[in-house]
Write a protein that holds these residues in place. Structure first.
Motif, mmCIF file in Angstrom:
data_model
loop_
_atom_site.group_PDB
_atom_site.id
_atom_site.type_symbol
_atom_site.label_atom_id
_atom_site.label_comp_id
_atom_site.label_asym_id
_atom_site.label_seq_id
_atom_site.Cartn_x
_atom_site.Cartn_y
_atom_site.Cartn_z
ATOM 1 N N SER A 139 68.874 66.802 -21.635
ATOM 2 C CA SER A 139 69.820 67.431 -22.037
ATOM 3 C C SER A 139 69.850 66.010 -23.826
ATOM 4 N N LYS A 147 67.421 67.308 -26.072
ATOM 5 C CA LYS A 147 67.878 68.312 -27.036
ATOM 6 C C LYS A 147 69.227 67.669 -28.126
ATOM 7 N N THR A 148 69.942 67.407 -27.970
ATOM 8 C CA THR A 148 70.894 66.221 -28.950
ATOM 9 C C THR A 148 69.555 65.982 -29.791
#
Length: 151
Positions: free
Chosen positions: A8, A11-12
């Motif tokens: 996560s 991805k950012t």
């Protein structure tokens, strides 16, 4: 110690910033270039040079050594490489299935190395081939970012 982000967070980062990577332009004694058929996005199913990302808190020399080990299955010194230059790679997709682009700042290094392609790791590339430069420049399946190293 280098850090590897959870998916996560990564991805950012990919959606928000450029990544810094090293590409390994491996040339054999016949002047041919080693390319692998990419397993993963971005550039999946394209012929591409080996390489990978530099991790946070990883010294350049450490990253080079790790990537040579992971991508070529051997240990080489940073001083064995010839710096080719800085390149930019832009992709419309990314490692995930979500809709955002990927941007790399690439430090390209040339290595002159005769290696047996049957001994190479298959995590990033499902097959390998030695290419003559004139053939790779004409091949539709060789990624344009790889071709840029020879134009």
């Amino acid at each position: 110690m280098t850090k590897q982000l959870d998916e996560s967070s990564f991805k950012t980062v990919v959606a928000s910033t450029p990544l810094v990577s090293i590409d390994l332009i491996v040339q054999n004694s016949d002047g041919q270039i080693l390319l692998g058929l990419r397993n993963n996005r971005p550039a999946k199913n394209s012929w591409f040079v080996p390489g990978g990302r530099i991790r946070k808190d990883e010294q350049l020399e450490e990253a080079f050594g790790r990537l040579v080990s992971e991508e070529l299955g051997r240990a080489l010194s940073f001083k064995d490489a010839i710096f080719k230059g800085v390149y930019q790679h832009f992709y419309q997709d990314n490692f995930s299935t979500e809709d955002f682009s990927t941007h790399y700042i690439v430090l390209a290094y040339t290595l002159v190395l005769d290696i047996e392609i049957t001994d190479l790791p298959v995590e990033q590339h499902c097959q390998y081939r030695w290419w003559n430069v004139d053939k790779l420049l004409c091949a539709e399946t060789v990624h344009h970012n790889t071709k840029a190293y020879f134009c």
